[in-house]
Design an enzyme around this catalytic site. Sequence first.
Site, short mmCIF file in Angstrom:
data_model
loop_
_atom_site.label_atom_id
_atom_site.label_comp_id
_atom_site.label_asym_id
_atom_site.label_seq_id
_atom_site.Cartn_x
_atom_site.Cartn_y
_atom_site.Cartn_z
N ASP A 210 1.31 23.62 21.96
CA ASP A 210 0.60 23.49 20.69
C ASP A 210 0.65 24.81 19.90
O ASP A 210 0.42 25.89 20.46
CB ASP A 210 -0.85 23.11 21.00
N GLU A 274 5.65 23.68 19.27
CA GLU A 274 5.23 23.25 17.94
C GLU A 274 5.23 24.48 17.06
O GLU A 274 4.38 25.36 17.19
CB GLU A 274 3.83 22.62 17.96
C1 GLC Z 1 -1.60 21.22 16.42
C2 GLC Z 1 -1.90 19.78 16.75
C3 GLC Z 1 -3.04 19.33 15.87
C4 GLC Z 1 -4.25 20.17 16.18
C5 GLC Z 1 -3.93 21.65 16.04
C6 GLC Z 1 -4.98 22.50 16.67
O1 GLC Z 1 -1.13 21.38 15.13
O2 GLC Z 1 -0.75 19.01 16.61
O3 GLC Z 1 -3.31 17.97 16.05
O4 GLC Z 1 -5.31 19.83 15.34
O5 GLC Z 1 -2.72 22.00 16.66
O6 GLC Z 1 -4.89 22.46 18.06
#
Ligand code: GLC
Length: 542
Positions: A210, A274
Site C-alpha cells: 500500500d 502501489e
Molecule cells: C491506498 C489504498 C486506499 C487507502 C489508502 C490508505 O491508496 O488503496 O484504499 O485508503 O491507501 O491506506
Amino acid sequence: MTTSHDHAPSTKATWWQSAVIYEIYPRSFQDSDGDGVGDLEGIIQRLSYLEWLGIDAVWITPIYPSPLADFGYDVADYTDIHPLFGDLEAFDHLVEALHAKNIRLILDFVPNHTSEQHPWFLDAKSGPTSAHRDWYIWQNPAPTGGPPNNWVSIAGGGGWELDAESGQYYCHMFLKEQPDLNWRNPAVRRAMYDAMQFWLARGVDGFRLDVFWLLIKDWRFRNDPLNPDYQDGQPDFRRTLPIFSGDRPEIHEIATEMRALVESVDRDCVLIGEIYQPAEKLVTYYGEDGRGLHLPFNFNLMWQHWSPRPILAYIEEYEAALPADGWPSWVLGNHDQKRIASRVGPAQARVAMLVLLTLRGTPTLYYGDELALENVPIPPGQEQDPFGLAHPEQGRDPVRTPMPWSRQERHAGFTTGLPWLPLGNDHPDRCVELQRDDPASMLNLTRNLLALRRSSAALSRGAWSAAKVSGDVLAYVRETESERYLIVANLDDQVKTVGLDEQMGGVVALSTHDGRDGEPMDKVMELRGDEALIIRCQQNAS
Ligand code: GLC
Ligand code: MG
C-alpha cells in the site's frame, strides 16, 4: 512493419509475469454468514467461479484486525484476521483452496501507517519518552505555531494532527486515525519485515504494498512546493507537489530489503507497489540492477484521454522508460478509482478489457469489471467511505458495492442479510449467472480473452511494439520468434477504416463483437464502432 523496442521476449518467465491478477475487495465479494459483509469463507465458496474465469492470482485488500476507519487500511494487528472476515484458520483454508486450483494469493500489506488503535501508537501517544514514540513521525509545531510544514493528507486536509498532551504533531498522509510509521527507525523495519515473514510462512505468494512511495519522507521536513496547476475544486492533495512528503531516494533501500526478504523463501513471491507516480519516477522502483519491486503498478493509463494517440503515446513512453528487465503492470481500475465502465462507457469497457489483457505485462482486473459494472450511486445516509463523507466527490463507495451473482436470489446472492453497501439497481441483470449463459456477454469476452492469452506465448510474454497501420485506431503487435498478433482497437463509437501492411494480414482470433472469429484481414479492413480485434498474423515474425 513494426517500430522496434529493446525489450526482447522474456525468457526467464516466472509465474507472475504471465499471470493475470484479480483484485477482490473481500467486504463485497461474497458473504457466507449473513452479516452483510463479505468474508474469507465467501471467497472460498466462489473459487469455482475464479477457476472458471481463468485468472492466475487473487489480491485481497486488507483483512487484518482494524477499527475500520478506512475499511481495513488502518491496521491494528499485522498478524491476525479481523473476525468480520474470519480467522487464521479460515485464512489457511483459503490459501490451501486457492493453491489446490493453482491460483496464487497476494496479500495487501499496509506499511506506511497503522491504525491509531495499534498498540504501538497507543504507546507512542502515551508520551515523548515512551518505547514506541519514535516508531511514528512526531514534530514540534512550526516556530510561528501550527503544523510543522505544509504537507497535505491524501484523504483531505492537512497531514499533521496535534497531540494536545505533548504539544507535538504526528504525521498522517491519510486520515488522522492512520498515523504514519517512521521507516527511518530500524525497529519499525524489523517489526514490519517480521509481519511479512509471518504471512510468507503461511503460504502467501506475494504482497501488494500500500502507498509504497510514501514510506520515507524528507528528513528535513521541507515544505512541498505548491502545484502551479492546481484548480479550485480539485482534491486537497493536488494543492502541492509531494516531492518531500514522498518518493524520497531512500525508499529504494526499503524496496531492496523487502526484495531480499521475499527471495529468502523457497518459491517465487512477488512484490507489487502501489505507486502513484509518472513514468520516469515509476521506473526507478524496479531498483538498481532490478533489485527493487517486481511490479510497480502503473495507473497512468487511467489519466490519459481515452483515444488512440494519447494512449499509444503513453504506452510507448513507458516501454521506452522501463529498465531492460522491467516488466510492466497495467491497471485500469481498482477500489479507489471510478469504474472503467463508467469512465469510458459499457461498450468501450469491452475494448478496454481487450487492451488491458493484450498489453505487455501483468494486468490486474478489478472484481466486477468483468461484468462491466458501473459506479453505483449511494443513497444519502448510506455512504460509508470516510474519504467521501468528508469530500463527497472523493467517495469510493460507488466502486466497492457487492458482486451480483444471481438473478433470483435476494441481493443477487451476495448475502442473506443486509448488504453493507447497496447493489446497483441494474446489477441483478448483469449478474454472473446471466452473463455466463450469454456467449456475447462481457463476462464471456473476458474469459475468452484470458484463455487466448494463456494459450499464447506471444500474448502472455511476447515483445510489444506499436504497429504501423493507417487509421484513427490504437494498434500494436505482440510477438515471439514464432508467433505474431496484431491488436487493433477502435476507441470510438464510429466506424473506422484501417489500412494494414502486408505482413500484418491474418485472421481474427478474437473480437469484442460477435461473428468475426476466423475472418481474414488483409490490407484494408473496417472496424465497427467500439470494436477491437486480435488478429493472428499469417506471416511468422521475422
Ligand atoms: C491506498 C489504498 C486506499 C487507502 C489508502 C490508505 O491508496 O488503496 O484504499 O485508503 O491507501 O491506506
Ligand atoms: Mg460475512
